[in-house]
Scaffold this active site. Structure first.
Site, PDB file in Angstrom:
ATOM      1  N   ARG A   1      46.588  32.525  33.710  1.00  0.00           N
ATOM      2  CA  ARG A   1      47.802  33.347  33.797  1.00  0.00           C
ATOM      3  C   ARG A   1      48.493  33.116  35.140  1.00  0.00           C
ATOM      4  O   ARG A   1      49.714  32.929  35.214  1.00  0.00           O
ATOM      5  CB  ARG A   1      47.416  34.809  33.624  1.00  0.00           C
ATOM      6  CG  ARG A   1      48.540  35.839  33.783  1.00  0.00           C
ATOM      7  CD  ARG A   1      47.964  37.195  33.393  1.00  0.00           C
ATOM      8  NE  ARG A   1      48.747  38.325  33.853  1.00  0.00           N
ATOM      9  CZ  ARG A   1      49.769  38.839  33.173  1.00  0.00           C
ATOM     10  NH1 ARG A   1      50.142  38.283  32.035  1.00  0.00           N
ATOM     11  NH2 ARG A   1      50.412  39.888  33.616  1.00  0.00           N
TER      12      ARG A   1
ATOM     13  N   TYR B   1      53.925  35.424  43.208  1.00  0.00           N
ATOM     14  CA  TYR B   1      53.890  34.021  42.792  1.00  0.00           C
ATOM     15  C   TYR B   1      54.913  33.174  43.530  1.00  0.00           C
ATOM     16  O   TYR B   1      54.752  31.957  43.620  1.00  0.00           O
ATOM     17  CB  TYR B   1      54.091  33.920  41.278  1.00  0.00           C
ATOM     18  CG  TYR B   1      52.967  34.575  40.521  1.00  0.00           C
ATOM     19  CD1 TYR B   1      51.693  34.013  40.494  1.00  0.00           C
ATOM     20  CD2 TYR B   1      53.162  35.788  39.869  1.00  0.00           C
ATOM     21  CE1 TYR B   1      50.658  34.633  39.826  1.00  0.00           C
ATOM     22  CE2 TYR B   1      52.129  36.410  39.189  1.00  0.00           C
ATOM     23  CZ  TYR B   1      50.882  35.826  39.173  1.00  0.00           C
ATOM     24  OH  TYR B   1      49.851  36.447  38.519  1.00  0.00           O
TER      25      TYR B   1
ATOM     26  N   HIS C   1      42.035  35.791  35.483  1.00  0.00           N
ATOM     27  CA  HIS C   1      43.418  35.471  35.137  1.00  0.00           C
ATOM     28  C   HIS C   1      43.848  34.105  35.674  1.00  0.00           C
ATOM     29  O   HIS C   1      45.028  33.873  35.911  1.00  0.00           O
ATOM     30  CB  HIS C   1      44.367  36.535  35.690  1.00  0.00           C
ATOM     31  CG  HIS C   1      44.192  37.885  35.066  1.00  0.00           C
ATOM     32  ND1 HIS C   1      44.009  38.063  33.705  1.00  0.00           N
ATOM     33  CD2 HIS C   1      44.166  39.133  35.595  1.00  0.00           C
ATOM     34  CE1 HIS C   1      43.888  39.357  33.441  1.00  0.00           C
ATOM     35  NE2 HIS C   1      43.970  40.020  34.572  1.00  0.00           N
TER      36      HIS C   1
ATOM     37  N   ARG D   1      47.357  37.969  29.385  1.00  0.00           N
ATOM     38  CA  ARG D   1      46.101  38.462  29.922  1.00  0.00           C
ATOM     39  C   ARG D   1      44.976  38.120  28.938  1.00  0.00           C
ATOM     40  O   ARG D   1      45.212  37.985  27.737  1.00  0.00           O
ATOM     41  CB  ARG D   1      46.134  39.975  30.126  1.00  0.00           C
ATOM     42  CG  ARG D   1      47.194  40.462  31.111  1.00  0.00           C
ATOM     43  CD  ARG D   1      47.215  41.986  31.161  1.00  0.00           C
ATOM     44  NE  ARG D   1      48.170  42.496  32.127  1.00  0.00           N
ATOM     45  CZ  ARG D   1      49.445  42.804  31.831  1.00  0.00           C
ATOM     46  NH1 ARG D   1      49.887  42.656  30.576  1.00  0.00           N
ATOM     47  NH2 ARG D   1      50.265  43.259  32.758  1.00  0.00           N
TER      48      ARG D   1
ATOM     49  N   HIS E   1      54.960  42.412  33.603  1.00  0.00           N
ATOM     50  CA  HIS E   1      54.825  43.248  34.793  1.00  0.00           C
ATOM     51  C   HIS E   1      55.847  44.380  34.762  1.00  0.00           C
ATOM     52  O   HIS E   1      57.030  44.151  34.480  1.00  0.00           O
ATOM     53  CB  HIS E   1      55.063  42.418  36.060  1.00  0.00           C
ATOM     54  CG  HIS E   1      53.930  41.495  36.383  1.00  0.00           C
ATOM     55  ND1 HIS E   1      54.065  40.391  37.189  1.00  0.00           N
ATOM     56  CD2 HIS E   1      52.611  41.526  36.015  1.00  0.00           C
ATOM     57  CE1 HIS E   1      52.904  39.767  37.293  1.00  0.00           C
ATOM     58  NE2 HIS E   1      52.008  40.445  36.606  1.00  0.00           N
TER      59      HIS E   1
ATOM     60  N   LYS F   1      49.271  46.541  29.065  1.00  0.00           N
ATOM     61  CA  LYS F   1      48.824  47.808  29.619  1.00  0.00           C
ATOM     62  C   LYS F   1      49.677  48.946  29.087  1.00  0.00           C
ATOM     63  O   LYS F   1      50.889  48.824  28.959  1.00  0.00           O
ATOM     64  CB  LYS F   1      48.898  47.755  31.143  1.00  0.00           C
ATOM     65  CG  LYS F   1      47.926  46.734  31.752  1.00  0.00           C
ATOM     66  CD  LYS F   1      48.006  46.711  33.255  1.00  0.00           C
ATOM     67  CE  LYS F   1      46.998  45.735  33.856  1.00  0.00           C
ATOM     68  NZ  LYS F   1      47.061  45.693  35.329  1.00  0.00           N
TER      69      LYS F   1
END
Length: 313
Positions: free
Chosen positions: A262, A294, A259, A149, A285, A173
């Site tokens: 990314r 994706y 992003h 990120r 994630h 995060k």
């Protein structure tokens, strides 16, 4: 307790207890400040469901996107749930708020050839030794090479990078750490920047105060990998502008998000045969479902190639 006072308590909880990123806390603050402004800052226990629905309806009437509406409702639900848990409220009136259904949108990605061209151009620009150009080349290579990120790259400290193993420690995060690999091109660009670019940028720093950039609450600019023109830790906005300027023209600025590299890295990993769990770990994630989007991007690209190339398509 006034609503505004409760909001400040909740934001402190998000920052100090749940350790959410400064950017996430700012998003909660914006959503809840808008609610308090709409309500007129009443006592929190006087707020009812109809008032929350009115706030929601006013935003919808103004043309607010479904994704934004869903995020705002999530912010309100989290706030009221916390207030009930803390004993500020006897009942959570936000439970019956309904979020709009969001259609799944596929992330914008650049092709591998497009990014190779972008990175070659960045490398060419860095050959004259300009410290900003050296930094920008290293930033682009690291963003794409690690799938990190933007905030994670901005927050890198020197001891987060293992040059021997070609791995980097990222803090995502919730302050969760993960170690991910990056490639030889990124290492070459990073070494060139650290040797020839970073010392020049560091020398431009005129003050000795600790860096308080929201990109990273810990550490000072003296430890930061990527520095701005004034010698402080580079900010997320500067990196967003860099990605938009260098990659945006290739895949369409209107569709470009912060992003972009990314998203492209994740898609290209899957195209190259990486399994979904590996990509999930690289991206950091929490849920495999987040990573699965994706697979849809890769499938769409396969379909496009099939339609163009197969005689029976």
């Amino acid at each position: 307790m006034r609503a505004s006072e409760a909001v400040e308590g909740y934001l402190a909880h998000l920052s100090d207890v749940r350790r959410l990123s400064p950017a996430t806390v700012r998003a909660y603050r914006s959503d809840l400040a808008d609610l308090v402004s709409h309500l007129g800052d009443p006592a929190l226990d006087a707020v009812d469901l109809d008032e929350l629905r009115e706030w929601q309806w006013q935003a919808s009437k103004a043309g607010q996107a479904k994704s934004t509406a869903a995020r705002r409702i999530s912010s309100v639900r989290g706030f009221f749930a916390w207030a009930k848990d803390e004993g500020i409220l006897d009942a959570d009136v936000s439970l019956r708020l309904v979020s709009p259904k969001r259609g799944r949108t596929l992330p914008s990605v650049a092709t591998a050839d497009t990014l190779a061209s972008v990175l070659r151009s960045a490398e060419e620009a860095a050959r004259d030794g300009d410290p900003i150009a050296l930094r920008d080349h290293a930033l682009l290579e690291m963003l794409y090479g690690s799938g990190a990120r933007v905030s994670e790259i901005c927050g890198l400290d020197l001891d987060d990078v293992d040059h021997e193993r070609l791995t980097v420690r990222l803090r995502g995060k919730g302050d969760k750490e993960r170690v991910v690999p990056f490639g030889v091109p990124a290492e070459r660009a990073l070494q060139a920047y650290l040797v020839r670019g970073r010392p020049v940028l560091r020398a431009a720093r005129t003050d000795v105060t600790a860096d308080t950039s929201p990109s990273r609450s810990r550490g000072t600019a003296s430890r930061a990998v990527f520095l701005g023109a004034r010698g402080g830790r580079v900010g997320s906005r500067a990196v967003h502008l860099l990605v938009t300027r260098t990659v945006g023209d290739s895949i369409g600025v209107d569709a470009l998000g912060p992003h972009a590299l990314r998203h492209s890295a994740a898609t290209h990993l899957l195209d190259g045969g990486a399994d979904l769990r590996t990509v999930q770990e690289i991206l950091g994630h929490a849920s495999l479902g987040t990573t699965q989007i994706y697979t849809h991007v890769s499938t769409e690209r396969l379909r496009d190639a099939y339609r163009l190339a197969h005689p029976r398509a």
